[in-house]
Motif scaffolding. Sequence first.
Motif, PDB file in Angstrom:
ATOM      1  N   THR A 116       0.828  -1.202   0.000  1.00 34.54           N
ATOM      2  CA  THR A 116       0.000   0.000   0.000  1.00 34.54           C
ATOM      3  C   THR A 116       0.869   1.262   0.000  1.00 34.54           C
ATOM      4  O   THR A 116       2.078   1.206   0.210  1.00 34.54           O
ATOM      5  N   GLU A 117       0.208   2.383  -0.214  1.00 34.92           N
ATOM      6  CA  GLU A 117       0.922   3.660  -0.247  1.00 34.92           C
ATOM      7  C   GLU A 117       1.245   4.187   1.145  1.00 34.92           C
ATOM      8  O   GLU A 117       2.023   5.137   1.279  1.00 34.92           O
ATOM      9  N   ASP A 118       0.643   3.583   2.185  1.00 32.93           N
ATOM     10  CA  ASP A 118       0.906   4.065   3.552  1.00 32.93           C
ATOM     11  C   ASP A 118       1.900   3.157   4.277  1.00 32.93           C
ATOM     12  O   ASP A 118       1.853   3.004   5.499  1.00 32.93           O
ATOM     13  N   ASP A 119       2.791   2.529   3.507  1.00 32.42           N
ATOM     14  CA  ASP A 119       3.903   1.765   4.080  1.00 32.42           C
ATOM     15  C   ASP A 119       3.436   0.522   4.831  1.00 32.42           C
ATOM     16  O   ASP A 119       3.966   0.186   5.885  1.00 32.42           O
ATOM     17  N   HIS A 120       2.450  -0.165   4.266  1.00 37.03           N
ATOM     18  CA  HIS A 120       1.979  -1.425   4.820  1.00 37.03           C
ATOM     19  C   HIS A 120       1.809  -2.449   3.691  1.00 37.03           C
ATOM     20  O   HIS A 120       1.887  -2.102   2.509  1.00 37.03           O
ATOM     21  N   VAL A 121       1.578  -3.697   4.078  1.00 39.33           N
ATOM     22  CA  VAL A 121       1.165  -4.722   3.121  1.00 39.33           C
ATOM     23  C   VAL A 121      -0.138  -5.324   3.628  1.00 39.33           C
ATOM     24  O   VAL A 121      -0.351  -5.450   4.841  1.00 39.33           O
ATOM     25  N   ILE A 122      -1.017  -5.674   2.674  1.00 38.61           N
ATOM     26  CA  ILE A 122      -2.299  -6.275   3.007  1.00 38.61           C
ATOM     27  C   ILE A 122      -2.402  -7.618   2.304  1.00 38.61           C
ATOM     28  O   ILE A 122      -2.109  -7.727   1.098  1.00 38.61           O
ATOM     29  N   LEU A 123      -2.802  -8.647   3.021  1.00 37.86           N
ATOM     30  CA  LEU A 123      -2.960  -9.968   2.424  1.00 37.86           C
ATOM     31  C   LEU A 123      -4.185  -9.989   1.517  1.00 37.86           C
ATOM     32  O   LEU A 123      -5.303  -9.742   1.975  1.00 37.86           O
ATOM     33  N   VAL A 124      -3.975 -10.272   0.230  1.00 36.12           N
ATOM     34  CA  VAL A 124      -5.078 -10.238  -0.732  1.00 36.12           C
ATOM     35  C   VAL A 124      -5.447 -11.613  -1.268  1.00 36.12           C
ATOM     36  O   VAL A 124      -6.518 -11.801  -1.834  1.00 36.12           O
ATOM     37  N   ASP A 125      -4.565 -12.605  -1.096  1.00 38.52           N
ATOM     38  CA  ASP A 125      -4.902 -13.959  -1.546  1.00 38.52           C
ATOM     39  C   ASP A 125      -3.981 -14.954  -0.854  1.00 38.52           C
ATOM     40  O   ASP A 125      -2.901 -14.595  -0.366  1.00 38.52           O
ATOM     41  N   ARG A 126      -4.420 -16.208  -0.821  1.00 40.27           N
ATOM     42  CA  ARG A 126      -3.630 -17.259  -0.202  1.00 40.27           C
ATOM     43  C   ARG A 126      -3.957 -18.591  -0.862  1.00 40.27           C
ATOM     44  O   ARG A 126      -5.022 -18.779  -1.448  1.00 40.27           O
ATOM     45  N   ALA A 127      -3.010 -19.505  -0.779  1.00 43.09           N
ATOM     46  CA  ALA A 127      -3.211 -20.859  -1.284  1.00 43.09           C
ATOM     47  C   ALA A 127      -2.522 -21.809  -0.322  1.00 43.09           C
ATOM     48  O   ALA A 127      -1.465 -21.496   0.220  1.00 43.09           O
ATOM     49  N   HIS A 128      -3.123 -22.975  -0.086  1.00 49.03           N
ATOM     50  CA  HIS A 128      -2.523 -23.924   0.851  1.00 49.03           C
ATOM     51  C   HIS A 128      -2.719 -25.349   0.361  1.00 49.03           C
ATOM     52  O   HIS A 128      -3.569 -25.641  -0.472  1.00 49.03           O
ATOM     53  N   SER A 129      -1.900 -26.232   0.876  1.00 48.89           N
ATOM     54  CA  SER A 129      -2.024 -27.652   0.557  1.00 48.89           C
ATOM     55  C   SER A 129      -3.044 -28.271   1.505  1.00 48.89           C
ATOM     56  O   SER A 129      -3.627 -27.582   2.346  1.00 48.89           O
ATOM     57  N   GLN A 130      -3.245 -29.559   1.381  1.00 49.73           N
ATOM     58  CA  GLN A 130      -4.180 -30.260   2.261  1.00 49.73           C
ATOM     59  C   GLN A 130      -3.478 -30.799   3.502  1.00 49.73           C
ATOM     60  O   GLN A 130      -3.984 -31.679   4.180  1.00 49.73           O
ATOM     61  N   SER A 131      -2.319 -30.269   3.782  1.00 57.77           N
ATOM     62  CA  SER A 131      -1.557 -30.690   4.949  1.00 57.77           C
ATOM     63  C   SER A 131      -2.372 -30.482   6.227  1.00 57.77           C
ATOM     64  O   SER A 131      -3.065 -29.493   6.385  1.00 57.77           O
ATOM     65  N   ALA A 132      -2.303 -31.432   7.127  1.00 60.62           N
ATOM     66  CA  ALA A 132      -3.145 -31.387   8.340  1.00 60.62           C
ATOM     67  C   ALA A 132      -2.762 -30.248   9.277  1.00 60.62           C
ATOM     68  O   ALA A 132      -3.616 -29.662   9.930  1.00 60.62           O
ATOM     69  N   ILE A 133      -1.472 -29.912   9.344  1.00 61.89           N
ATOM     70  CA  ILE A 133      -1.015 -28.868  10.257  1.00 61.89           C
ATOM     71  C   ILE A 133      -0.416 -27.734   9.439  1.00 61.89           C
ATOM     72  O   ILE A 133       0.518 -27.942   8.667  1.00 61.89           O
ATOM     73  N   ARG A 134      -0.970 -26.536   9.594  1.00 61.69           N
ATOM     74  CA  ARG A 134      -0.450 -25.396   8.848  1.00 61.69           C
ATOM     75  C   ARG A 134      -0.787 -24.102   9.581  1.00 61.69           C
ATOM     76  O   ARG A 134      -1.667 -24.053  10.433  1.00 61.69           O
ATOM     77  N   VAL A 135      -0.081 -23.059   9.200  1.00 67.05           N
ATOM     78  CA  VAL A 135      -0.352 -21.726   9.724  1.00 67.05           C
ATOM     79  C   VAL A 135      -1.586 -21.178   9.018  1.00 67.05           C
ATOM     80  O   VAL A 135      -1.818 -21.463   7.836  1.00 67.05           O
ATOM     81  N   GLU A 136      -2.389 -20.392   9.706  1.00 61.85           N
ATOM     82  CA  GLU A 136      -3.579 -19.793   9.102  1.00 61.85           C
ATOM     83  C   GLU A 136      -3.531 -18.276   9.257  1.00 61.85           C
ATOM     84  O   GLU A 136      -3.331 -17.759  10.365  1.00 61.85           O
ATOM     85  N   ILE A 137      -3.681 -17.555   8.153  1.00 58.55           N
ATOM     86  CA  ILE A 137      -3.698 -16.091   8.160  1.00 58.55           C
ATOM     87  C   ILE A 137      -4.888 -15.637   7.324  1.00 58.55           C
ATOM     88  O   ILE A 137      -5.095 -16.123   6.205  1.00 58.55           O
TER      89      ILE A 137
END
Length: 262
Positions: A116-137
């Motif tokens: 962004t223009e105000d010196d930040h980042v925003i999460l706009v998309d994500r992709a994950h595997s079917q792994s049982a244990i993963r981080v979630e954002i």
Amino acid sequence: MDDESDTSKASPKDVGAVFNAVQILACLAASTKPMGVAAVARASGVSTSTCFNILRTLTRARYVAFHHAEKTYSLGLAIAELAAGLIGTSPTALIRPEMERLALKHGMLVLLWRITEDDHVILVDRAHSQSAIRVEISIGFRMPALAGAVGRSIAAALDLPAAELSRRFKPLRWQSSPGFDTYRSEVAAARNCGWAIDKSNLYNGIISIGTVICDASGAPRFGLSGVCIAGQYSEETLHSFGQDLLEVASIASKSLYPKTKQ
């Protein structure tokens, strides 16, 4: 020289003739003027005879245009017809298939960030595997632009003077701060290799690997990252993911922000 001898850079799973055709089209796309067969062969690394046969085939299919007077070639109308399907497509939709491929290949959560223009980042998309244990954002998650692995890559792309980098580092919040000297050296490393890694600095127990998608002027526009739990992967696997992530970001940069031919 046959097709097989022209594909030394192709993967064993690649179809040689297709790989050669793509190389030839890429050469024509990069050229500022039509090219003769010999010039295309030199630039693409495809033998002259094979190059001629592929150009003739692509000409019949209208993917290449032949200029009779000069006996040269340029991209044809069918290329524009193909590209028309992408006009108006969002960057997220274009990048998502590659994110999904990386997520499945490496078993990581793969994230796309908009800078962004105000010196930040925003999460706009994500992709994950079917792994049982993963981080979630969650989509919409927001954080300072220079934090984490993507932040180091953004800082590397901006090539900020040390004093400015220090000023922007001070307000960043880390669960385990790397310290400015370490951060600065990691930014320099990201500038050299094209991607960065955060090992439990931003969040304890979380490893992230990040890079950036830059526009034609070299300004970072999007961030790409992979996130996993510390200890899940070997150093070799993390490095392999970083290289794959960089390849996707490089292709996305060229596709979304092509350089204007002079």
